[in-house]
Design a protein around this motif. Structure first.
Motif, PDB file in Angstrom:
ATOM      1  N   ILE A 517     -48.728 -25.212  51.532  1.00  0.00           N
ATOM      2  CA  ILE A 517     -50.153 -25.345  51.202  1.00  0.00           C
ATOM      3  C   ILE A 517     -50.820 -26.213  52.275  1.00  0.00           C
ATOM      4  CG2 ILE A 517     -51.813 -26.225  49.521  1.00  0.00           C
ATOM      5  CD1 ILE A 517     -49.720 -25.692  47.344  1.00  0.00           C
ATOM      6  N   CYS A 522     -57.095 -27.149  50.623  1.00  0.00           N
ATOM      7  CA  CYS A 522     -56.910 -26.987  49.169  1.00  0.00           C
ATOM      8  C   CYS A 522     -58.056 -27.680  48.416  1.00  0.00           C
ATOM      9  CB  CYS A 522     -55.571 -27.612  48.788  1.00  0.00           C
ATOM     10  SG  CYS A 522     -55.319 -27.734  47.014  1.00  0.00           S
ATOM     11  N   ILE A 523     -58.571 -27.019  47.368  1.00  0.00           N
ATOM     12  CA  ILE A 523     -59.644 -27.636  46.562  1.00  0.00           C
ATOM     13  C   ILE A 523     -59.084 -28.165  45.225  1.00  0.00           C
ATOM     14  CG2 ILE A 523     -61.553 -26.303  47.603  1.00  0.00           C
ATOM     15  CD1 ILE A 523     -61.297 -24.375  45.168  1.00  0.00           C
ATOM     16  N   TYR A 524     -57.798 -28.195  45.120  1.00  0.00           N
ATOM     17  CA  TYR A 524     -57.116 -28.766  43.943  1.00  0.00           C
ATOM     18  C   TYR A 524     -57.597 -28.145  42.628  1.00  0.00           C
ATOM     19  CZ  TYR A 524     -55.032 -31.911  47.244  1.00  0.00           C
ATOM     20  OH  TYR A 524     -54.317 -32.395  48.301  1.00  0.00           O
ATOM     21  N   CYS A 525     -57.764 -26.833  42.651  1.00  0.00           N
ATOM     22  CA  CYS A 525     -58.202 -26.152  41.436  1.00  0.00           C
ATOM     23  C   CYS A 525     -57.047 -25.958  40.446  1.00  0.00           C
ATOM     24  CB  CYS A 525     -58.799 -24.795  41.797  1.00  0.00           C
ATOM     25  SG  CYS A 525     -57.560 -23.625  42.392  1.00  0.00           S
ATOM     26  N   ARG A 526     -55.823 -26.133  40.885  1.00  0.00           N
ATOM     27  CA  ARG A 526     -54.608 -26.023  40.077  1.00  0.00           C
ATOM     28  C   ARG A 526     -54.270 -24.598  39.640  1.00  0.00           C
ATOM     29  NH1 ARG A 526     -52.467 -30.498  37.185  1.00  0.00           N
ATOM     30  NH2 ARG A 526     -51.937 -28.927  35.651  1.00  0.00           N
ATOM     31  N   ALA A 527     -55.024 -23.625  40.142  1.00  0.00           N
ATOM     32  CA  ALA A 527     -54.745 -22.240  39.721  1.00  0.00           C
ATOM     33  C   ALA A 527     -53.300 -21.859  40.044  1.00  0.00           C
ATOM     34  CB  ALA A 527     -55.713 -21.284  40.401  1.00  0.00           C
ATOM     35  N   CYS A 528     -52.820 -22.295  41.196  1.00  0.00           N
ATOM     36  CA  CYS A 528     -51.446 -21.953  41.584  1.00  0.00           C
ATOM     37  C   CYS A 528     -50.431 -22.555  40.618  1.00  0.00           C
ATOM     38  CB  CYS A 528     -51.167 -22.412  43.017  1.00  0.00           C
ATOM     39  SG  CYS A 528     -51.497 -24.149  43.271  1.00  0.00           S
ATOM     40  N   ILE A 566     -50.769 -31.720  47.503  1.00  0.00           N
ATOM     41  CA  ILE A 566     -50.136 -30.715  46.632  1.00  0.00           C
ATOM     42  C   ILE A 566     -48.991 -30.104  47.441  1.00  0.00           C
ATOM     43  CG2 ILE A 566     -51.867 -28.972  47.298  1.00  0.00           C
ATOM     44  CD1 ILE A 566     -51.512 -27.866  44.395  1.00  0.00           C
ATOM     45  N   CYS A 583     -54.665 -18.070  44.815  1.00  0.00           N
ATOM     46  CA  CYS A 583     -55.407 -19.164  45.469  1.00  0.00           C
ATOM     47  C   CYS A 583     -56.805 -18.691  45.907  1.00  0.00           C
ATOM     48  CB  CYS A 583     -54.631 -19.679  46.675  1.00  0.00           C
ATOM     49  SG  CYS A 583     -55.532 -20.970  47.538  1.00  0.00           S
ATOM     50  N   PRO A 584     -57.870 -19.318  45.410  1.00  0.00           N
ATOM     51  CA  PRO A 584     -59.216 -18.828  45.711  1.00  0.00           C
ATOM     52  C   PRO A 584     -59.641 -19.092  47.158  1.00  0.00           C
ATOM     53  CG  PRO A 584     -59.353 -20.839  44.402  1.00  0.00           C
ATOM     54  CD  PRO A 584     -57.912 -20.486  44.478  1.00  0.00           C
ATOM     55  N   VAL A 585     -59.026 -20.087  47.800  1.00  0.00           N
ATOM     56  CA  VAL A 585     -59.460 -20.407  49.173  1.00  0.00           C
ATOM     57  C   VAL A 585     -58.423 -20.007  50.223  1.00  0.00           C
ATOM     58  CG1 VAL A 585     -60.992 -22.290  48.449  1.00  0.00           C
ATOM     59  CG2 VAL A 585     -58.591 -22.778  48.977  1.00  0.00           C
ATOM     60  N   CYS A 587     -55.437 -20.975  50.969  1.00  0.00           N
ATOM     61  CA  CYS A 587     -54.874 -22.058  51.794  1.00  0.00           C
ATOM     62  C   CYS A 587     -53.342 -22.100  51.712  1.00  0.00           C
ATOM     63  CB  CYS A 587     -55.478 -23.399  51.397  1.00  0.00           C
ATOM     64  SG  CYS A 587     -55.019 -23.919  49.737  1.00  0.00           S
ATOM     65  N   ILE A 588     -52.751 -21.080  51.057  1.00  0.00           N
ATOM     66  CA  ILE A 588     -51.282 -21.023  51.018  1.00  0.00           C
ATOM     67  C   ILE A 588     -50.807 -20.049  52.095  1.00  0.00           C
ATOM     68  CG2 ILE A 588     -49.259 -20.465  49.605  1.00  0.00           C
ATOM     69  CD1 ILE A 588     -50.839 -21.291  47.144  1.00  0.00           C
TER      70      ILE A 588
HETATM   71  S1  SF4 Z   1     -54.624 -22.346  44.091  1.00  0.00           S
HETATM   72 FE1  SF4 Z   1     -54.983 -22.871  46.244  1.00  0.00          FE
HETATM   73  S2  SF4 Z   1     -56.747 -24.214  46.187  1.00  0.00           S
HETATM   74 FE2  SF4 Z   1     -55.993 -24.103  44.100  1.00  0.00          FE
HETATM   75  S3  SF4 Z   1     -54.597 -25.878  43.957  1.00  0.00           S
HETATM   76 FE3  SF4 Z   1     -53.361 -24.133  44.525  1.00  0.00          FE
HETATM   77  S4  SF4 Z   1     -53.273 -24.228  46.742  1.00  0.00           S
HETATM   78 FE4  SF4 Z   1     -54.973 -25.524  46.114  1.00  0.00          FE
END
Ligand code: SF4
Ligand code: FAD
Ligand code: SF4
Ligand code: SF4
Length: 601
Positions: A517, A522-528, A566, A583-585, A587-588
């Motif tokens: 990541i 990362c916007i720390y949305c926690r979706a992952c 993260i 991941c919405p942005v 960044c992975i």
């Molecule tokens: S889904 Fe992407 S943006 Fe959201 S916390 Fe995980 S790595 Fe970060």
């Protein structure tokens, strides 16, 4: 500040691939620590790469990837000791059964198309001459590599055909001779001069001293050819019953004679003493020679013997019984000197020995008798050195001692394979033969001409799906036991057909894929974290990457204001791709990290 490294910037080359080559110890360390199967393989086979090729139906490529590490993939796919499967991440607690890595190797060999061409990148001729003594897997692997490196190689073999224990030890029902023939031929086809029926050493036309004079370097890969004597008590103390009783034989010469097409027979009730590949093979051969009862007697318990569990399973299906926790202490003969049975003492399990085995401790006063008419002794082998006509330093096990550069105490005389290590396995012998070849090349040429680097390549999308985790291990189809026993050559394992082979290949987690990541994006949305199938993504205060590429102390963050980064724990990651997709942005990132051998410019 977080110590989490940002994903590496890869260079986009003219063909549009994003790749980097690295010898940074952290990248090397990542591959070593994160691809457990490859690290456990003595020849460092690029297992995830060939399994991926199989998943894509590229069996010929899978065969070639294998061949780069070991020159005999069709052979190894049948008889390898499978150290990789013991280490496979899929077999770790909670992950199910290991991937059937070895069966896949065999299937790549079986399913490649008949017009498959072997690819080999040859070095220019060097004019250097190298003699190799012993055409077992170590000698053959070394001969192959040295001929690729441009040297003139002569391979001396005492027997009438090459292959060592592949031909003279392992029976054809485990390793068909046509497969062996083809792969030996391909390994030696680059100009290796094969001199069979030509022993080296004292009282031969080729003493080692002569080879050292006539060649620029000599490699000894003469294997472990002397069977260990059975230590007995009483009247048999320091006497070898195989010398006096016609019904007692050592397993190795018994199998070697059989494979030289000499006539071998056994009587009705056969006892085999020993617990390794030779013991299992002696027992299974005896069953095929018509024995009505075959029992393998082992000192320790069955779960600690150093053969694959598939071997044991198949032997039992052939009616062979294994009796554990007993040590032979004597044999009984009738008035005509024929064997009537073996006296054993009962053992109990003791502490652990090196290599994951258990000590067997005799119980005083527990002696008992087991009747039998033939006894095959297969408790191990040792090296033979009395043929050497030059003074070579030996270690305390009477094996030749080699230095870090692979050379013995005699200048120009190298050694490799079981001849150095004592009895091991085919893949270890191949790994050591290849290493010996590289060491001879470096010594002769005054430089290391091939280097191992980590190739890091960007991967556009996940190559696995979560659904693959629900595929069970595909079992190897085998010949019907009754039919097997009617033939000495009918192959037992029939090979995975294309469809189960592909299903099995999907099970592999592809541990060479590194998920990372980019913490700055990362916007720390926690979706992952929400979609992850396990605790593979962690919010951490920080994580340190050690100099060897391993992950240092991980400080998981319990409160939001402590979150510094993260982190994907690649040890837990099963490469399902769920995080990458959600991941919405974006960044992975995923990279494929693998060892490659590159020629020095
Ligand atoms: S889904 Fe992407 S943006 Fe959201 S916390 Fe995980 S790595 Fe970060
Ligand atoms: C019965 C049996 C079954 C086995 N099954 C398995 C298995 O299923 N899987 C596995 O991984 N391992 C197995 N092994 C172990 C494996 O075969 C060996 O570890 C491996 O073959 C060692 O390779 P090597 O090249 O070092 O020696 P070897 O294969 O022993 O080859 C040495 C060669 O040197 C030749 N030689 C010796 N002295 C001279 C001389 N003075 N001049 C010229 N030539 C000479 C010999 O004739 C022989 O051909 C088995 C071993 C045996 C005995
Ligand atoms: S899951 Fe695949 S890559 Fe990972 S250790 Fe097992 S075989 Fe190797
Ligand atoms: S790919 Fe992502 S979600 Fe899947 S196991 Fe690995 S880290 Fe977890």
């Amino acid at each position: 500040m977080s110590a989490v490294p940002a994903p590496r910037d890869l260079i986009v080359n003219p063909t549009g691939e994003a790749v980097a080559y690295s010898d940074d110890p952290r990248d090397v360390g990542w591959v070593v620590k994160n691809i457990p199967c490859q690290s456990a393989c003595p020849a460092a086979t690029n297992i995830p790469a060939y399994i991926r090729a199989i998943a894509e139906g590229r069996h010929g490529d899978a065969y070639e990837i294998n061949r780069q590490a070991n020159v005999l993939p069709g052979v190894l796919g049948r008889i390898c000791s499978r150290q990789c499967e013991k280490a496979c991440r899929h077999g770790w607690p909670g992950n199910g059964e290991p991937v059937a890595i070895c069966n896949l190797k065999r299937s790549a060999s079986d399913l490649k198309n008949s017009g498959h061409r072997i690819t080999e990148e040859l070095f220019a001729p060097t004019g250097k001459r190298i003699a190799i003594v012993g055409a077992g897997p170590a000698g053959v692997a070394a001969a192959h590599d040295l001929s690729v490196l441009g040297h003139d190689v002569t391979l001396f073999e005492r027997e009438s055909q090459p292959g060592g224990m592949l031909r003279y030890g392992i029976p054809a029902f485990r390793l068909p001779r046509d497969i062996l023939e083809i792969e030996l031929h391909n390994a030696l086809r680059l100009g290796v001069e094969l001199r069979v029926g030509e022993g080296v050493g004292k009282n031969t036309s080729f003493p080692v001293a002569r080879l050292l004079r006539d060649y620029d370097a000599v490699l000894m890969s003469a294997g472990c050819m002397a069977p260990l004597p059975l230590p007995l008590n009483g009247e048999w103390k320091n006497r070898d019953p195989a010398d006096t009783c016609p019904d007692v034989e050592h397993g190795l010469p018994f199998l070697m004679a059989l494979h030289r097409d000499e006539k071998k027979t056994v009587r009705r009730r056969v006892a085999v003493v020993g617990a390794g590949f030779s013991a299992l093979d002696c027992a299974r051969v005896a069953a095929r020679l018509g024995a009505q009862e075959v029992v393998i007697h082992i000192r320790t318990a069955e779960e600690y013997i150093p053969v694959t569990k598939e071997e044991i399973f198949e032997a039992k299906r052939e009616g062979i019984r294994i009796r554990g926790l007993r040590t032979p202490v004597g044999i009984e003969l009738d008035a005509d000197g024929r064997l009537t049975g073996v006296r054993f003492v009962q053992n109990r399990l003791g502490g652990w020995r090196e290599g994951g085995r258990r000590l067997a401790i005799p119980i005083p006063g527990s002696e008992f008798f087991e009747p039998c008419d033939t006894l095959l002794i297969a408790i191990g082998q040792k090296t033979v050195n009395d043929f050497l006509d030059v003074p070579v330093e030996l270690d305390r096990w009477q094996n030749v001692r080699i230095g870090e550069n692979g050379m013995t105490s005699v200048r120009g005389l190298f050694a490799a394979g079981d001849y150095v290590t004592g009895p091991t396995t085919v893949i270890e012998a191949i790994g050591r033969g290849r290493q010996g070849a590289a060491q001879i090349d470096a010594w002769l040429m005054g430089e290391t001409r091939r280097r191992r680097l980590v190739r890091i390549e960007s991967v556009a999308e996940p190559l696995r799906e979560r659904a693959f985790d629900f595929i069970g291990r595909q079992e190897m189809p085998t010949a019907v036991p009754n039919e097997r026993l009617r033939s000495r050559t009918l192959e037992v394992d029939l090979g995975l057909p294309a469809q189960p082979c592909q299903e099995e290949s999907k099970r592999c987690y592809l541990c060479n894929l590194k998920y990372q990541i980019d913490v700055d994006r990362c916007i720390y949305c926690r979706a992952c974290i929400e979609v992850a199938p396990r605790a593979c993504i962690k919010l951490v205060e920080s994580v340190d990457i050690e100099a060897d590429g391993s992950c240092g102390k991980l400080r998981e963050a319990k409160e939001w204001n402590k979150v510094g980064a993260i982190w994907i724990d690649n040890n837990e990651c099963i490469r399902c791709g769920a995080c990458f997709k959600v991941c919405p942005v974006k960044c992975i990132s995923i990279t494929r990290n693998e060892f490659v051998e590159v020629d020095q410019p």
